[in-house]
Motif scaffolding. Structure first.
Motif: not given
Length: 193
Positions: A37-38, A61-62, A57-58, A41, A31, A34-35
């Motif tokens: 990212l979405g 994050a979306g 996690g990636i 990106t 997490r 991946a903070y």
């Protein structure tokens, strides 16, 4: 999860220099990596995904599966990743070959789980060169380390014109890890044409 731990342990025994960790990354580290990212990106590349903990996690994050490309050298991990993450592109290749598979200057972020501190400086430099070749000018290279200093030798950062900024410390990881963000210094271009 038990299958992941068994596969991880087997890879650790057979290829300790490629793993250099005592357990897979935690969901808390995933997490943190991946903070930020979405969907905004755009394309994301992951180096050394192993069992796919950071990959999860990636995606959480979306980042869309079609926008995620993984580079993994282990045949066992590559097979696991291909079966686990539908729509994600998985290459069984070293990170330093990323520019052979991904268009130059097209990637918003590179997320790395590679054990850079256990690698020779020349290998680290070739990995970072490949990463910054595929990154957009405003792109970011995200790396974690178990130590208290940036995971990249200062000489390599100076040579490539990149700088590191410390991010979150993740205590709920074994061992605890620190996230670092590497970016090009202003006005520096590192694409190899």
């Amino acid at each position: 999860m038990a299958h992941d731990l068994l596969l991880f342990a087997r890879q650790l025994l057979h290829n300790p220099s490629q793993i250099a960790a005592i357990s897979p990354s935690s969901r808390f580290l995933a997490r943190a990596m991946a903070y930020g990212l979405g969907p905004q990106t755009g394309p994301v590349v992951e180096f050394g995904p192993g069992t796919g903990q950071l990959t999860k996690g990636i995606l959480a994050a979306g980042v869309a599966p079609k926008n995620l490309t993984l580079f993994e050298m282990s045949a066992d991990f590559t097979h696991l990743l291909q079966s686990r993450f539908e729509g994600v592109t998985v290459h069984r290749a070293g990170a330093q070959l990323a520019a052979n598979f991904v268009p130059l200057g097209s990637v918003g972020a590179v997320v790395s789980g590679l054990p850079l501190l256990s690698m020779p400086e020349a290998v680290v430099q070739s990995i970072l060169t490949a990463a910054f070749d595929v990154l957009r000018p405003n792109g970011v290279y995200i790396q974690f380390t178990y130590g208290n200093r940036p995971p990249i030798p200062a000489s390599v950062m100076a040579k490539l014109g990149i700088e590191a900024a410390a991010g979150q410390k993740v205590w709920l990881n074994v061992p605890p890890a620190r996230v670092y963000y590497l970016r090009r210094k202003q006005g520096v271009q590192t694409h190899t044409d």
